[in-house]
Scaffold this active site. Structure first.
Site, short mmCIF file in Angstrom:
data_model
loop_
_atom_site.label_atom_id
_atom_site.label_comp_id
_atom_site.label_asym_id
_atom_site.label_seq_id
_atom_site.Cartn_x
_atom_site.Cartn_y
_atom_site.Cartn_z
N CYS A 82 -8.50 39.12 21.27
CA CYS A 82 -6.93 39.31 21.29
C CYS A 82 -6.57 37.62 22.11
O CYS A 82 -6.11 36.16 21.27
CB CYS A 82 -6.07 40.16 21.71
SG CYS A 82 -4.08 40.89 21.19
N HIS A 176 -8.83 45.29 20.35
CA HIS A 176 -9.48 44.87 21.80
C HIS A 176 -10.62 46.48 21.97
O HIS A 176 -10.41 47.51 21.78
CB HIS A 176 -8.47 45.50 22.57
CG HIS A 176 -7.02 44.57 23.06
ND1 HIS A 176 -7.63 43.36 24.23
CD2 HIS A 176 -6.44 44.43 22.31
CE1 HIS A 176 -6.62 43.27 24.39
NE2 HIS A 176 -6.29 43.39 23.00
N GLU A 178 -13.08 47.10 23.68
CA GLU A 178 -13.25 47.46 25.35
C GLU A 178 -12.22 48.69 25.46
O GLU A 178 -12.75 49.17 26.91
CB GLU A 178 -12.55 46.13 25.84
CG GLU A 178 -11.63 45.65 26.27
CD GLU A 178 -11.15 44.98 25.34
OE1 GLU A 178 -12.04 44.41 24.25
OE2 GLU A 178 -9.54 44.56 25.03
N1 LIG Z 1 -3.44 41.49 23.83
C1 LIG Z 1 -3.36 40.34 23.88
O1 LIG Z 1 -4.01 39.98 24.16
C2 LIG Z 1 -1.61 39.74 23.50
C3 LIG Z 1 -1.84 38.29 23.14
C4 LIG Z 1 -0.34 37.15 22.75
N2 LIG Z 1 0.24 37.88 22.65
C5 LIG Z 1 -1.01 36.10 23.92
O2 LIG Z 1 0.34 35.29 23.39
O3 LIG Z 1 -1.91 35.62 24.19
#
Ligand SMILES: NC(=O)CC[C@H](N)C(=O)O
Length: 202
Positions: A82, A176, A178
């Site tokens: 992410c 994610h 994890e």
């Molecule tokens: N769950 C996340 O890691 C979100 C990422 C977040 N939207 C960002 O721009 O960093």
């Protein structure tokens, strides 16, 4: 190097603890990394989800941005989830002003592409290289990958958008793993770290 790889989790912000647990379950020695000296001691690194703008700022503040770039570009195995995927992108389509990345994967990413926090969702995702049932993908204000260069392998798509990629020793997912208790993607990464260490090129 020992048979059990030592894998760091960049512990500036985000869901660090969950990755430490997932890595330990996947047969690695897992440690938080906050300082350049700690980064120097690991065989591989996970960059967790969180907020990429904050992680980027804190990496500068902690003197980690250049050491991170140096190790990632030298081929240290790295896995970003992410916000971590955003940190590994060579280019962000919609960066906040001043937002920088470590880079390492020849891709352009779009932040928050799947919508806002309250549009977070779970979906079954087929990931190349992960045997058995699809992975349960948890998408939280998730980015997607707009485009990739020729040396990037697309491992998974969701809704027509790229959500998992690999380029050499760098792995990244929009979602994610994890958070699910299914540690197959962490195992895949631990295998990548082991293979790299065995090739003696660290
Ligand atoms: N769950 C996340 O890691 C979100 C990422 C977040 N939207 C960002 O721009 O960093």
């Amino acid at each position: 190097m020992s048979a059990t790889p030592v894998i760091g989790v960049l512990a500036l912000q985000g869901d660090v603890r969950e990755h430490l647990i997932a890595l330990a379950t996947a047969d690695a020695v897992a440690r938080p990394v906050r300082r350049p000296e700690e980064l120097a001691e690991v065989d591989g690194l996970v960059i967790p989800g969180g907020e990429s703008t904050t992680i980027s700022k804190l990496a500068h503040l902690f003197g980690l941005m250049e050491p991170l770039r140096a190790r990632v570009h030298a081929g240290m195995p790295v896995y970003g989830t992410c916000a971590g995927l955003i940190m590994l992108a060579d280019k962000i389509l919609d960066p906040r002003s001043g937002q920088e990345t470590i880079g390492g994967i020849d891709m352009i990413v779009r932040r928050n592409a799947f919508g806002r926090q309250n549009e977070s969702f779970e979906a079954a995702v087929d990931v190349a290289g992960v045997e058995g049932d699809p992975v349960e993908g948890v998408f939280i204000r998730a980015p997607w990958v707009e485009s990739v260069g020729a040396s990037v392998e697309v491992l998974a798509e969701h809704g027509g958008h790229i959500v998992a990629v690999r380029q050499g020793s760098a792995l990244a997912t929009s979602f994610h793993p994890e958070l699910t208790g299914d540690h197959r993607i962490h195992s895949l990464f631990v295998d990548m770290v082991r293979a790299k260490a065995a090739s003696g090129s660290l």
